[in-house]
Design an enzyme around this catalytic site. Structure first.
Site, PDB file in Angstrom:
ATOM      1  N   MET A  23       5.484  -4.908   3.471  1.00 13.99           N
ATOM      2  CA  MET A  23       5.703  -5.485   2.158  1.00 13.99           C
ATOM      3  C   MET A  23       7.105  -5.188   1.651  1.00 13.99           C
ATOM      4  O   MET A  23       7.595  -4.059   1.776  1.00 13.99           O
ATOM      5  CB  MET A  23       4.671  -4.944   1.166  1.00 13.99           C
ATOM      6  CG  MET A  23       3.254  -5.420   1.428  1.00 13.99           C
ATOM      7  SD  MET A  23       3.076  -7.211   1.286  1.00 13.99           S
ATOM      8  CE  MET A  23       3.362  -7.448  -0.467  1.00 13.99           C
ATOM      9  N   CYS A 104      -4.362  -2.180   4.789  1.00 11.28           N
ATOM     10  CA  CYS A 104      -3.561  -1.716   3.656  1.00 11.28           C
ATOM     11  C   CYS A 104      -4.435  -0.923   2.687  1.00 11.28           C
ATOM     12  O   CYS A 104      -5.486  -1.414   2.253  1.00 11.28           O
ATOM     13  CB  CYS A 104      -2.919  -2.900   2.932  1.00 11.28           C
ATOM     14  SG  CYS A 104      -1.873  -2.396   1.542  1.00 11.28           S
TER      15      CYS A 104
END
Length: 335
Positions: A23, A104
């Site tokens: 990210m 995640c």
């Protein structure tokens, strides 16, 4: 949209290296640079939520340069129908693979009921994979952890994989740590839970028909080779980002080709950077991904400093990169 290109062969005795989806890092500029460094690596987008793909700005979220192939789109989400729509859109845009994030651990991701918390719901993940696989012709893959929190049961991990594999997933990227859903930050989740590569190795030996890639703590050629002796691929994350020249050395060592100087690789980025700036893009969004190119080298700090201090200026152009390169190479010669 882009045509699917499948002409790049990833053969190190059939093995693969890949750069992890990260990210805020593995955007299209980063991936273009990584492709220059590693012609044979598989690249991944940042995680994009399925809802954003369906409803959002697709050029901004999904656009990429054809040179990035083979490139995978990583999706977040837990609604089978929505993921199927997003997967279909991703395939139409030309992605070579659609990957579902089941690893995640961030609070925001948990609140949306996706990411690592999905490892507690293998039947739901199987439903998601089945819907995605029915919607596209490209491979649907899963990136997961070994488990969550205090789960330390290999059989439970293998059951998760078997359940999802039966739904149409033939490839798993295994981040070889548990994910702690409470009490650890995302950064700590990448460092604190112990690595257990042996679970991924055992999975590959017990399920030889599955493609298994290992992620987590891999930061050298020797570590990559150790993984490739046991599984189908090695995925690098922050090591490839903070020391991108490592990615180039790995690609040459595993697949052949000419080892190029850092300055050569940087100059190869110039046409792309200037084309993006001509379209109205800012230099800072491109060069932030090259700051580590001289990692561990004399002049590396000067290189980063010149770019960091100047790239945000509205008039910053490639001349700034040349100055940074001169600062780096000048100190290297002096050393």
């Amino acid at each position: 949209m882009h045509m699917i290109l499948l002409d790049k062969q990833l053969n190190y005795n059939g093995k693969m290296i890949a750069v992890a989806p990260m990210m805020d890092w593995t955007d299209r500029h980063c991936r273009f640079f990584h492709r220059l460094l590693a012609p044979h690596a598989r690249l991944y987008t940042e995680m994009v939520h399925a809802n954003a793909v369906v409803l959002g700005d697709r050029e901004r979220l999904l656009g990429f340069d054809p040179v990035e192939h083979p490139v995978a789109l990583q999706l977040g989400g837990s609604e089978p129908a929505l993921l199927a729509r997003a997967a279909r859109i991703g395939a139409e845009w030309g992605y070579d693979e659609i990957n579902l994030n089941c690893g995640c651990p961030s609070d925001r991701v948990q609140a949306g009921r996706f990411g690592a918390c999905l490892m507690k719901e293998p039947a739901l993940v199987a439903d998601c994979v089945a819907a995605m696989a029915a919607a596209v012709r490209v491979p649907v893959t899963v990136k997961c952890r070994l488990g969550v929190d205090e789960e330390h049961d290999y059989d439970r991990f293998r059951t998760f994989v078997d359940t999802v594999a039966a739904a149409g997933c033939g490839s798993f990227v295994v981040h070889a740590r548990n994910a702690w859903l409470q009490g650890l930050s995302p950064k700590e989740n990448r460092e604190v839970p112990p690595l257990r590569y042996e679970w991924a190795w055992r999975l590959k030996s017990e399920r030889p028909d599955l493609q298994v890639l290992v992620n987590g703590g891999i930061a050298s050629l020797e570590q990559v080779q150790a993984q490739l002796a046991r599984v189908d691929g090695a995925m690098l994350g922050r090591a490839a980002y903070h020391d991108p020249y490592l990615l180039h050395r790995l690609d040459v060592a595993l697949y052949g080709g000419e080892l190029r100087e850092r300055a050569q690789l940087l100059q190869a980025l110039r046409p792309y950077a200037e084309a993006r700036m001509a379209e109205g893009g800012a230099l800072k969004h491109i060069v932030r991904h090259v700051l580590g190119l001289f990692h561990g080298q004399p002049g590396g700090r000067a290189f980063r400093q010149v770019l960091s201090e100047g790239a945000h200026r509205p008039d910053a152009g490639w001349a700034l990169v040349e100055r940074a390169l001169q600062a780096a190479t000048g100190q290297r010669r002096a050393a």
